[in-house]
Design a protein around this motif. Structure first.
Motif, PDB file in Angstrom:
ATOM      1  N   THR A   7      14.986  -4.165  29.954  1.00  0.00           N
ATOM      2  CA  THR A   7      14.548  -3.503  28.719  1.00  0.00           C
ATOM      3  C   THR A   7      13.462  -2.481  29.020  1.00  0.00           C
ATOM      4  O   THR A   7      13.489  -1.339  28.536  1.00  0.00           O
ATOM      5  CB  THR A   7      14.011  -4.540  27.712  1.00  0.00           C
ATOM      6  N   LEU A   8      12.487  -2.896  29.835  1.00  0.00           N
ATOM      7  CA  LEU A   8      11.408  -1.973  30.209  1.00  0.00           C
ATOM      8  C   LEU A   8      11.954  -0.748  30.941  1.00  0.00           C
ATOM      9  O   LEU A   8      11.552   0.394  30.684  1.00  0.00           O
ATOM     10  CB  LEU A   8      10.380  -2.693  31.083  1.00  0.00           C
ATOM     11  N   THR A   9      12.855  -1.014  31.870  1.00  0.00           N
ATOM     12  CA  THR A   9      13.422   0.088  32.658  1.00  0.00           C
ATOM     13  C   THR A   9      14.224   1.043  31.775  1.00  0.00           C
ATOM     14  O   THR A   9      14.132   2.272  31.908  1.00  0.00           O
ATOM     15  CB  THR A   9      14.326  -0.465  33.774  1.00  0.00           C
ATOM     16  N   GLY A  10      15.021   0.497  30.850  1.00  0.00           N
ATOM     17  CA  GLY A  10      15.829   1.348  29.960  1.00  0.00           C
ATOM     18  C   GLY A  10      14.966   2.215  29.067  1.00  0.00           C
ATOM     19  O   GLY A  10      15.227   3.426  28.891  1.00  0.00           O
ATOM     20  N   ASN A  11      13.929   1.608  28.490  1.00  0.00           N
ATOM     21  CA  ASN A  11      13.016   2.391  27.637  1.00  0.00           C
ATOM     22  C   ASN A  11      12.302   3.468  28.432  1.00  0.00           C
ATOM     23  O   ASN A  11      12.138   4.610  27.971  1.00  0.00           O
ATOM     24  CB  ASN A  11      11.983   1.462  26.990  1.00  0.00           C
ATOM     25  N   TYR A  12      11.899   3.091  29.632  1.00  0.00           N
ATOM     26  CA  TYR A  12      11.203   4.062  30.483  1.00  0.00           C
ATOM     27  C   TYR A  12      12.091   5.263  30.806  1.00  0.00           C
ATOM     28  O   TYR A  12      11.664   6.422  30.714  1.00  0.00           O
ATOM     29  CB  TYR A  12      10.747   3.376  31.775  1.00  0.00           C
ATOM     30  N   LEU A  13      13.331   4.989  31.187  1.00  0.00           N
ATOM     31  CA  LEU A  13      14.233   6.074  31.566  1.00  0.00           C
ATOM     32  C   LEU A  13      14.537   6.995  30.377  1.00  0.00           C
ATOM     33  O   LEU A  13      14.637   8.220  30.529  1.00  0.00           O
ATOM     34  CB  LEU A  13      15.531   5.502  32.141  1.00  0.00           C
ATOM     35  N   ARG A  14      14.681   6.387  29.172  1.00  0.00           N
ATOM     36  CA  ARG A  14      14.921   7.224  27.978  1.00  0.00           C
ATOM     37  C   ARG A  14      13.729   8.119  27.698  1.00  0.00           C
ATOM     38  O   ARG A  14      13.880   9.309  27.416  1.00  0.00           O
ATOM     39  CB  ARG A  14      15.235   6.331  26.776  1.00  0.00           C
ATOM     40  N   ASN A  15      12.544   7.547  27.767  1.00  0.00           N
ATOM     41  CA  ASN A  15      11.332   8.341  27.510  1.00  0.00           C
ATOM     42  C   ASN A  15      11.133   9.404  28.589  1.00  0.00           C
ATOM     43  O   ASN A  15      10.724  10.537  28.300  1.00  0.00           O
ATOM     44  CB  ASN A  15      10.107   7.425  27.453  1.00  0.00           C
ATOM     45  N   LEU A  16      11.427   9.029  29.823  1.00  0.00           N
ATOM     46  CA  LEU A  16      11.282   9.991  30.923  1.00  0.00           C
ATOM     47  C   LEU A  16      12.251  11.161  30.725  1.00  0.00           C
ATOM     48  O   LEU A  16      11.888  12.327  30.932  1.00  0.00           O
ATOM     49  CB  LEU A  16      11.562   9.292  32.255  1.00  0.00           C
ATOM     50  N   ASN A  17      13.472  10.850  30.313  1.00  0.00           N
ATOM     51  CA  ASN A  17      14.458  11.898  30.090  1.00  0.00           C
ATOM     52  C   ASN A  17      14.053  12.804  28.933  1.00  0.00           C
ATOM     53  O   ASN A  17      14.248  14.024  28.981  1.00  0.00           O
ATOM     54  CB  ASN A  17      15.830  11.262  29.820  1.00  0.00           C
ATOM     55  N   ARG A  18      13.476  12.199  27.871  1.00  0.00           N
ATOM     56  CA  ARG A  18      13.013  13.003  26.737  1.00  0.00           C
ATOM     57  C   ARG A  18      11.889  13.950  27.157  1.00  0.00           C
ATOM     58  O   ARG A  18      11.860  15.126  26.770  1.00  0.00           O
ATOM     59  CB  ARG A  18      12.553  12.077  25.617  1.00  0.00           C
ATOM     60  N   ASN A  19      10.972  13.453  27.961  1.00  0.00           N
ATOM     61  CA  ASN A  19       9.881  14.306  28.454  1.00  0.00           C
ATOM     62  C   ASN A  19      10.420  15.422  29.355  1.00  0.00           C
ATOM     63  O   ASN A  19       9.932  16.560  29.324  1.00  0.00           O
ATOM     64  CB  ASN A  19       8.858  13.466  29.217  1.00  0.00           C
ATOM     65  N   LEU A  20      11.418  15.079  30.162  1.00  0.00           N
ATOM     66  CA  LEU A  20      12.008  16.086  31.049  1.00  0.00           C
ATOM     67  C   LEU A  20      12.702  17.185  30.255  1.00  0.00           C
ATOM     68  O   LEU A  20      12.595  18.376  30.583  1.00  0.00           O
ATOM     69  CB  LEU A  20      13.001  15.407  31.990  1.00  0.00           C
ATOM     70  N   LYS A  21      13.386  16.784  29.175  1.00  0.00           N
ATOM     71  CA  LYS A  21      14.044  17.782  28.320  1.00  0.00           C
ATOM     72  C   LYS A  21      13.025  18.685  27.640  1.00  0.00           C
ATOM     73  O   LYS A  21      13.239  19.899  27.509  1.00  0.00           O
ATOM     74  CB  LYS A  21      14.908  17.082  27.272  1.00  0.00           C
TER      75      LYS A  21
END
Length: 302
Positions: A7-21
């Motif tokens: 769960t932590l990893t999934g949330n992190y990756l989504r947030n990281l992708n949003r910041n990258l966009k």
């Protein structure tokens, strides 16, 4: 709710992708200099930009129409000035020819000059602008005047004028009907046509008819002069209106260009600051990610 490493990893990756966009968005804006690059960025803003851009392009076309019409009317005014001078010279010759003491040789010389003036009129009335004849109505590809049976004749036979659109829904009529120059309603009979009048003047000089020269023919040439001056006044009024339209067009184009620039161009300093902020956020996200990666068995063995 149970929180797992996945769960932590999934949330992190989504947030990281949003910041990258978000960082990519600012990077695209800085590289292109534009606020939006596709409709999905901001549909309402894109629609406004497209409308403004369309208006600017349309205004530029109106400016070309106005410039073309100004060149046309300026050329026409110059030609009409020569027509006026030619008719004034013809009037002087009529007055000279009305002198009963002239010899036959003198009258013959005057007749030859009148015939020459008629040819000069034909050349001037066949003036063209940018390859288009300006006194042939809407038939602009062929000379509108010719000497037919020793008489200046409007062979175009097109009595219409040309219109130019100079603004949205605004048209202006440019006088191009050559028949309006050579034919006047002030005279009843054949002499209403300047070609017939020149032919009659030539005959009167040839025969020494001083009575017609000093009377009817002199009066008729004066009426043709007045008619030419009226036609030239109309052309001048059109020119003045075009000048005003050109000034308004330039002001409108400047205003719309400024609005377009404000809508689509970025504030470079502001975007640089936003990009720097987002880059810092993204780097912090990467550092945070190192703290929440799923632990391995080796972490517990230590």
């Amino acid at each position: 709710m149970r929180i797992t490493n996945n769960t932590l990893t999934g949330n992190y990756l989504r947030n990281l992708n949003r910041n990258l966009k978000a960082m990519q968005k600012y990077q695209n804006q800085l590289s292109s200099g534009k606020e939006v690059s596709r409709p999905s960025d901001n549909p309402m803003l894109v629609a406004r930009i497209m409308q403004l851009d369309s208006n600017v392009r349309m205004n530029e076309q109106y400016e070309k129409n106005i410039s073309d019409a100004l060149g046309w009317t300026d050329t026409a005014d110059g030609a009409l000035n020569v027509v006026t001078s030619t008719l004034q010279r013809a009037r002087e010759l009529i007055i000279y020819g009305a002198n009963g003491t002239l010899s036959e040789t003198d009258r013959s010389a005057l007749k030859d000059e009148v015939d020459t003036l008629q040819g000069q009129l034909m050349q001037v009335l066949n003036t063209n602008y940018d390859g288009r004849y300006i006194f042939g109505g809407q038939k602009t590809t062929e000379p509108p005047f010719a000497i037919v049976d020793e008489k200046l004749t409007y062979v175009s036979k097109d009595n219409s004028n040309i219109e130019r659109e100079i603004s949205r829904g605004v048209n202006i009529t440019i006088p191009t009907n050559g028949n309006g120059i050579t034919v006047t309603n002030e005279i009843i009979g054949e002499n209403a046509d300047i070609g017939f009048l020149f032919k009659e003047i030539s005959k009167a000089l040839d025969s020494g008819n001083t009575e017609d020269l000093s009377g009817k023919l002199l009066g008729d040439i004066d009426k043709h002069l007045d008619n030419t001056i009226r036609f030239r006044s109309k052309m001048g009024a059109v020119y003045n209106r075009l000048e005003s339209a050109k000034e308004r067009n330039a002001a409108e184009n400047l205003s719309m260009t400024e609005l377009l620039s404000k809508s689509e161009d970025i504030d470079l300093a502001e975007k640089m600051m936003e990009f720097s902020t987002m880059r810092t956020v993204y780097q912090a996200s990467l550092q945070t990610g190192a703290q929440i990666l799923q632990p391995s068995l080796l972490d517990y063995i230590r």
